[in-house]
Design a protein around this motif. Sequence first.
Motif, PDB file in Angstrom:
ATOM      1  N   THR A  55       0.806  -1.218   0.000  1.00 10.92           N
ATOM      2  CA  THR A  55       0.000   0.000   0.000  1.00 10.92           C
ATOM      3  C   THR A  55       0.839   1.268   0.000  1.00 10.92           C
ATOM      4  O   THR A  55       2.047   1.245   0.224  1.00 10.92           O
ATOM      5  N   VAL A  56       0.170   2.370  -0.235  1.00 11.84           N
ATOM      6  CA  VAL A  56       0.804   3.688  -0.228  1.00 11.84           C
ATOM      7  C   VAL A  56       1.249   4.033   1.193  1.00 11.84           C
ATOM      8  O   VAL A  56       0.497   3.800   2.148  1.00 11.84           O
ATOM      9  N   PRO A  57       2.453   4.574   1.374  1.00  7.25           N
ATOM     10  CA  PRO A  57       2.896   4.964   2.722  1.00  7.25           C
ATOM     11  C   PRO A  57       1.935   5.950   3.371  1.00  7.25           C
ATOM     12  O   PRO A  57       1.470   6.895   2.734  1.00  7.25           O
ATOM     13  N   ILE A  64       3.191   0.838   5.926  1.00  4.12           N
ATOM     14  CA  ILE A  64       2.735   0.180   4.702  1.00  4.12           C
ATOM     15  C   ILE A  64       2.204  -1.193   5.059  1.00  4.12           C
ATOM     16  O   ILE A  64       2.747  -1.871   5.940  1.00  4.12           O
ATOM     17  N   ALA A  65       1.164  -1.619   4.378  1.00  7.91           N
ATOM     18  CA  ALA A  65       0.609  -2.951   4.582  1.00  7.91           C
ATOM     19  C   ALA A  65       0.821  -3.804   3.343  1.00  7.91           C
ATOM     20  O   ALA A  65       0.915  -3.297   2.223  1.00  7.91           O
ATOM     21  N   ILE A  66       0.902  -5.109   3.537  1.00  7.79           N
ATOM     22  CA  ILE A  66       0.842  -6.067   2.442  1.00  7.79           C
ATOM     23  C   ILE A  66      -0.600  -6.557   2.372  1.00  7.79           C
ATOM     24  O   ILE A  66      -1.152  -7.042   3.362  1.00  7.79           O
ATOM     25  N   MET A  67      -1.212  -6.411   1.202  1.00  3.58           N
ATOM     26  CA  MET A  67      -2.614  -6.745   1.022  1.00  3.58           C
ATOM     27  C   MET A  67      -2.763  -7.958   0.096  1.00  3.58           C
ATOM     28  O   MET A  67      -1.888  -8.253  -0.724  1.00  3.58           O
ATOM     29  N   ARG A  68      -3.910  -8.615   0.227  1.00  2.00           N
ATOM     30  CA  ARG A  68      -4.241  -9.750  -0.633  1.00  2.00           C
ATOM     31  C   ARG A  68      -5.642  -9.545  -1.189  1.00  2.00           C
ATOM     32  O   ARG A  68      -6.611  -9.420  -0.441  1.00  2.00           O
ATOM     33  N   LEU A  69      -5.745  -9.519  -2.514  1.00  2.21           N
ATOM     34  CA  LEU A  69      -7.024  -9.368  -3.183  1.00  2.21           C
ATOM     35  C   LEU A  69      -7.421 -10.702  -3.799  1.00  2.21           C
ATOM     36  O   LEU A  69      -6.760 -11.195  -4.719  1.00  2.21           O
TER      37      LEU A  69
END
Length: 332
Positions: A55-57, A64-69
């Motif tokens: 994600t955007v800072p 920042i996050a690590i995302m899963r779609l």
Amino acid sequence: MAQAPGPGDGATLAVYREKFRRVLGKDFRRTVLIETNAHEGPVYVAAEHALYFTTVPEPGPKNIAIMRLQLAGDTFPFTASTLETVRQPSNMANGMCLDLKGRLVICEQGTRDVPARISRMVLKTRAVETVVDQWRGLRFNSPNDVVVKSDGTVWFTDPNYGEVQGFKPAAEVGAFVYRHDPATGETAVVADSFNKPNGLAFSPDERVLYITDTGANQAPGTYFVNLPHHVRAFDVHKGGHLRNGRLFAVVSPGVPDGIKIDTRARLYIVGDRRAGVLTARRSAGGDCGAWRGQFHFRRAEKRRAVHSRRHQDLAGEAKDTRGLAFQRPVIG
């Protein structure tokens, strides 16, 4: 070497789009999956039919996050299902890729309190471990992008964006490109002639490594035209060394950030002002790039990307059932 033509050359946006479609096929579509705060590191995991990204800072103390779609549908265009947070905080995660065992390899830029490193995550358990966190006892700057070669070696870029953006202390080493061998534990500098090494991608036969330099962007909102905004190509010698570095393409205006390459040696480049496709061809003088088409981000779109970064479009493209996922980047 080919320099990307711009609007000043008399070409229109429609012409560029038509060339782009000729590369990707008549059924080319650019489909918005979801509006979210996507930034870097898109990785599609076929076994899960899911897309991971960072994600955007956040403003202030950057995070920042690590995302899963989770994606839905068996044919393109897919649709977005569920969006979940995989890891937050993530030590300022940036570029990512998969290794040979299907683990997520992550560029962690680090903070003033936590050192930078290359880590890897087992997707099923989400357990994270360090791959490498130093070179000759010196800490990395801000690892930006990473690729894993077919021999299992990990190649990554390390510009000093953490320092110039204020969330890291002064750099201990130069802005280098590294090769790490997990089998031996050896980490080596393979390129030291970059200002801000950024994206990198191997050719399909892994004989050439392409690396972008975003040196023209020294800090958010800056652009120094006399500094690098180009892609360079290197021959990969004996699997572990780079030689015969040469200029492959210049991107102007803007800088080339993330890059990917397909099985037909077409290089996909995303920057802060355009997305484009280059074809690599061998000539007597070495590799050169021929622009096959590009999208310019119109001024209104650029302003929206800057002022609404938490709502950037995460988009996907596909040809012959092979998909490309990209985000409009915030350089760094």
